[in-house]
Scaffold this motif. Structure first.
Motif, PDB file in Angstrom:
ATOM      1  N   TYR A 147       0.845  -1.207   0.000  1.00  0.00           N
ATOM      2  CA  TYR A 147       0.000   0.000   0.000  1.00  0.00           C
ATOM      3  C   TYR A 147       0.876   1.251   0.000  1.00  0.00           C
ATOM      4  O   TYR A 147       0.549   2.250  -0.654  1.00  0.00           O
ATOM      5  N   PHE A 148       2.001   1.189   0.692  1.00  0.00           N
ATOM      6  CA  PHE A 148       2.907   2.332   0.760  1.00  0.00           C
ATOM      7  C   PHE A 148       3.997   2.279  -0.309  1.00  0.00           C
ATOM      8  O   PHE A 148       4.874   3.143  -0.355  1.00  0.00           O
ATOM      9  N   GLY A 149       3.954   1.245  -1.162  1.00  0.00           N
ATOM     10  CA  GLY A 149       4.911   1.161  -2.254  1.00  0.00           C
ATOM     11  C   GLY A 149       6.314   0.775  -1.807  1.00  0.00           C
ATOM     12  O   GLY A 149       7.292   1.152  -2.463  1.00  0.00           O
ATOM     13  N   LEU A 150       6.414   0.022  -0.730  1.00  0.00           N
ATOM     14  CA  LEU A 150       7.721  -0.381  -0.203  1.00  0.00           C
ATOM     15  C   LEU A 150       8.043  -1.824  -0.570  1.00  0.00           C
ATOM     16  O   LEU A 150       7.162  -2.584  -0.966  1.00  0.00           O
ATOM     17  N   ASP A 151       9.307  -2.180  -0.404  1.00  0.00           N
ATOM     18  CA  ASP A 151       9.762  -3.542  -0.689  1.00  0.00           C
ATOM     19  C   ASP A 151       9.399  -4.452   0.483  1.00  0.00           C
ATOM     20  O   ASP A 151       9.858  -4.224   1.611  1.00  0.00           O
ATOM     21  N   TYR A 152       8.585  -5.449   0.226  1.00  0.00           N
ATOM     22  CA  TYR A 152       8.099  -6.322   1.293  1.00  0.00           C
ATOM     23  C   TYR A 152       9.228  -7.082   1.979  1.00  0.00           C
ATOM     24  O   TYR A 152       9.311  -7.139   3.208  1.00  0.00           O
ATOM     25  N   SER A 153      10.135  -7.661   1.190  1.00  0.00           N
ATOM     26  CA  SER A 153      11.224  -8.449   1.756  1.00  0.00           C
ATOM     27  C   SER A 153      12.098  -7.605   2.683  1.00  0.00           C
ATOM     28  O   SER A 153      12.466  -8.029   3.786  1.00  0.00           O
ATOM     29  N   GLY A 154      12.397  -6.389   2.237  1.00  0.00           N
ATOM     30  CA  GLY A 154      13.230  -5.491   3.037  1.00  0.00           C
ATOM     31  C   GLY A 154      12.569  -5.095   4.343  1.00  0.00           C
ATOM     32  O   GLY A 154      13.204  -5.064   5.396  1.00  0.00           O
ATOM     33  N   GLN A 155      11.268  -4.777   4.274  1.00  0.00           N
ATOM     34  CA  GLN A 155      10.549  -4.381   5.477  1.00  0.00           C
ATOM     35  C   GLN A 155      10.382  -5.545   6.450  1.00  0.00           C
ATOM     36  O   GLN A 155      10.406  -5.365   7.669  1.00  0.00           O
ATOM     37  N   LEU A 156      10.235  -6.745   5.893  1.00  0.00           N
ATOM     38  CA  LEU A 156      10.090  -7.926   6.741  1.00  0.00           C
ATOM     39  C   LEU A 156      11.389  -8.171   7.522  1.00  0.00           C
ATOM     40  O   LEU A 156      11.352  -8.464   8.729  1.00  0.00           O
ATOM     41  N   GLN A 157      12.526  -8.036   6.851  1.00  0.00           N
ATOM     42  CA  GLN A 157      13.809  -8.202   7.527  1.00  0.00           C
ATOM     43  C   GLN A 157      14.021  -7.123   8.579  1.00  0.00           C
ATOM     44  O   GLN A 157      14.573  -7.378   9.662  1.00  0.00           O
ATOM     45  N   LYS A 158      13.575  -5.920   8.269  1.00  0.00           N
ATOM     46  CA  LYS A 158      13.684  -4.813   9.218  1.00  0.00           C
ATOM     47  C   LYS A 158      12.897  -5.122  10.484  1.00  0.00           C
ATOM     48  O   LYS A 158      13.395  -4.933  11.604  1.00  0.00           O
ATOM     49  N   LEU A 159      11.695  -5.623  10.321  1.00  0.00           N
ATOM     50  CA  LEU A 159      10.852  -5.936  11.477  1.00  0.00           C
ATOM     51  C   LEU A 159      11.434  -7.070  12.310  1.00  0.00           C
ATOM     52  O   LEU A 159      11.368  -7.044  13.544  1.00  0.00           O
ATOM     53  N   LYS A 160      12.005  -8.060  11.644  1.00  0.00           N
ATOM     54  CA  LYS A 160      12.575  -9.193  12.370  1.00  0.00           C
ATOM     55  C   LYS A 160      13.737  -8.780  13.268  1.00  0.00           C
ATOM     56  O   LYS A 160      14.058  -9.469  14.240  1.00  0.00           O
TER      57      LYS A 160
END
Length: 262
Positions: free
Chosen positions: A35-48
């Motif tokens: 929805y925000f146009g971000l890279d899912y894989s990158g954001q997932l790693q960031k959250l982890k």
């Protein structure tokens, strides 16, 4: 009855944020990231990599999917923190105003929580307000029941905060009566997580011994809710005891800290 094969869509007033949940506590992460146009894989790693992240997986069928599949979901607390940490310059241009508005309100809420004793959403519903009042009443009853068990200054400060929060006002606290937890005191020393864990237990015992030596009685205890939702009793110091904690720090830990840094 909800069809377990499809996600439960939750509408957020004033926002078109796609929240597809498991009907319990998790919201599918990928639709929100996209929805925000971000890279899912990158954001997932960031959250982890974040200590405040709580995520899990659930099986469902999201809009646009032809079949049921397993998706990664995050809880409400994690989603709130993640949104507050996004870089507005990296999201889709047409979503930036929405993100800015959210982060501005989040900043106001955090400021009110840490410096005013609490924060109340201006869009609070009658049901939510009643729930807060009920919670405040229950907390005041606990404070009353704890008389004689907890340091009176600490107990009074807590009661004032509870009353102010329930009335939508700022708590008027005598600076010397503000609660001071040994863990928060150590947190001000900019210690590494490993260093904090290694000394916190003994530091607490030494502070207790110093308090007994000064006052002739043990410090009271107060139930503290931890970040993981668990509650445990901790020693109840106030700002008036800060010099005592500082003395323990200087006597036992300040020289050691300098040696480590050197």
């Amino acid at each position: 009855m909800h069809d377990q094969n499809t996600a439960v869509e939750v509408r957020v007033p004033g926002s078109s944020l796609p929240l597809y949940t498991d009907g319990k506590s998790l919201a599918a992460m990928k639709p929100i990231v996209e929805y925000f146009g971000l890279d899912y894989s990158g954001q997932l790693q960031k959250l982890k990599s974040k200590s405040w992240t709580c995520m899990g997986k659930f099986s469902t069928q999201l809009p646009g999917d032809t079949q049921r599949r397993e998706v990664v979901g995050v809880d409400r607390r994690t989603l709130t923190m993640w949104l507050a940490t996004l870089d507005e310059k990296r999201v889709r241009e047409d979503k930036r105003d929405e993100l800015r508005a959210y982060q501005s309100e989040a900043a106001d809420a955090l400021d009110a929580y840490f410096h005013k004793g609490g924060a109340i959403n201006p869009r609070i519903t009658e049901h939510q307000a009643n729930a807060l009042i009920f919670q405040a009443r229950a907390q005041m009853e606990l404070c009353q029941a704890a008389q004689g068990l907890i340091h009176p200054d600490h107990l009074e400060a807590k009661a004032r905060v509870i009353l102010a929060r329930g009335m939508g006002e700022n708590a008027e606290l005598d600076q010397g009566r503000r609660p001071l937890y040994s863990k928060d005191f150590l947190g001000e020393k900019n210690l590494s997580e490993k260093r904090m864990k290694s000394i916190s237990g003994v530091f607490g015992k030494r502070c207790k011994a110093a308090y007994i030596e000064r006052h002739g009685v043990e410090p009271g205890k107060y139930p503290l809710t931890l970040s993981n939702g668990q509650t445990r009793d901790v020693l109840a110091y106030t700002e008036a005891d800060r010099d005592l904690l500082e003395q323990v720090w200087r006597d036992y830990y300040a020289p050691m800290t300098l040696e480590v840094e050197a």
